[in-house]
Design a protein around this motif. Sequence first.
Motif, PDB file in Angstrom:
ATOM      1  N   ASP A 320       9.165   6.458  31.318  1.00  0.00           N
ATOM      2  CA  ASP A 320       8.864   6.015  30.164  1.00  0.00           C
ATOM      3  C   ASP A 320       7.249   6.720  29.849  1.00  0.00           C
ATOM      4  O   ASP A 320       6.938   7.209  28.796  1.00  0.00           O
ATOM      5  CB  ASP A 320       8.038   4.586  30.445  1.00  0.00           C
ATOM      6  N   SER A 321       6.671   7.498  30.997  1.00  0.00           N
ATOM      7  CA  SER A 321       5.384   8.213  31.039  1.00  0.00           C
ATOM      8  C   SER A 321       5.884   9.465  30.405  1.00  0.00           C
ATOM      9  O   SER A 321       5.147   9.985  29.661  1.00  0.00           O
ATOM     10  CB  SER A 321       4.953   8.300  32.443  1.00  0.00           C
ATOM     11  N   LYS A 324       6.543   9.114  26.609  1.00  0.00           N
ATOM     12  CA  LYS A 324       5.270   8.843  25.791  1.00  0.00           C
ATOM     13  C   LYS A 324       4.621  10.216  25.820  1.00  0.00           C
ATOM     14  O   LYS A 324       3.999  10.582  24.634  1.00  0.00           O
ATOM     15  CB  LYS A 324       4.252   7.902  26.523  1.00  0.00           C
ATOM     16  N   ARG A 327       6.414  12.624  22.956  1.00  0.00           N
ATOM     17  CA  ARG A 327       6.031  12.054  21.870  1.00  0.00           C
ATOM     18  C   ARG A 327       4.742  12.335  21.371  1.00  0.00           C
ATOM     19  O   ARG A 327       4.293  12.862  20.275  1.00  0.00           O
ATOM     20  CB  ARG A 327       6.048  10.391  21.811  1.00  0.00           C
ATOM     21  N   GLU A 328       3.800  12.358  22.327  1.00  0.00           N
ATOM     22  CA  GLU A 328       2.127  12.585  21.927  1.00  0.00           C
ATOM     23  C   GLU A 328       2.467  14.184  21.827  1.00  0.00           C
ATOM     24  O   GLU A 328       1.456  14.864  20.874  1.00  0.00           O
ATOM     25  CB  GLU A 328       1.452  12.405  23.193  1.00  0.00           C
TER      26      GLU A 328
END
Length: 372
Positions: A320-321, A324, A327-328
Amino acid sequence: MRVAIVHDWLVTWAGAEKVLEVLLSLFPDAELFTMVNFLEVEAAPILRGRRIHTSFIQNLPGAKSNYRKYLPLMPIAVEQFDLKGFDLIVSSSHAVAKGVIPDPEAVHVCYCYSPMRYAWDMQNQYLKQTGNASGLKSIMMRWVLHRLRLWDFASAQRVDHFVAISEYIKRRINSVYRRDSLVVYPPVDCRKFDYKKTRKKFYVTAGRMVPYKRFDIVVEAFTKLRHLELIVIGDGPDFKSIKSMAGDNVHFLGYQSDQVLAGYLEHAAAFVFMAEEDFGILPVEAQSAGAPVIGYGKGGMAETVIHGKTGILVSDQSVDSLVKAIREFENERKGNETAFCAIDCHENALRFSRERFCSELEFLFDTVAKSS
């Protein structure tokens, strides 16, 4: 000045051996001592004509393929090297090389990649790899590793000067050996990359596929991000299991030459790396090739990647990290084409160049020689 260079073992030409190559170039007349040497000269031309001393482990049954099983004998083996008459001893050590017994008049400088992980924080992994995770033999091996820790600490006190490969390892040397150390980052050959090439949309990850490298996190993250392409370079014991969890957007190339890897790094949108490394040469090479790095911000990478400028670092090793963070990164690049630019990445990598490494070590050795 007679110089002896002591290296743990010579079986592959990897990160520690690239450091050894530079040490040998700094001391062209040095004699080399190592537990075993099974390298072909073609793999390491710098060893051609070099006087190389090996230990008795070289001739033990199965040493070529199972030298690690002889780890309990290595403290005895390394202490048998005759270093009488040498003025400077440079050990290149992540296991037992720093445990040599120097001439009383000699100065011993240890370039330390890490305190011996087999005996300390990687004990359980070592027991699994050698088939001794449980049972009576496991109890005996745990006792052996206990004795090995005692020897490891005691032998560290024979070193005159410790040099750590990162601030991360400097802290570990202090924690395990109760010794201070100077940090000299390993050399990275930044000259072999062209950072000015056009960036494409694919991402790259690379390395040896073993559990602690956490390729599973990277592959699983990109399997969720099916609109993005990931190139995976490298092989190892986890290759088949990692490949089995991948989506169609993840492409496995297996082992590739340095030239092929460089070509992908020079065009990649970013390099992805989720291992906790003591230093980590690959993330620095990626930046030298102009590729920003997305990965785990602990260990050496916290020192080699500038968060928000040459990459994005995450605080935990989770899918998940990483999703994220990717995507950032994508959003940052869409909103600002100059974000994470190649020149910033390349210039940051120059902090770890081969020239800088040689200069810092030469200064250190000159200082040591003058003070002895």
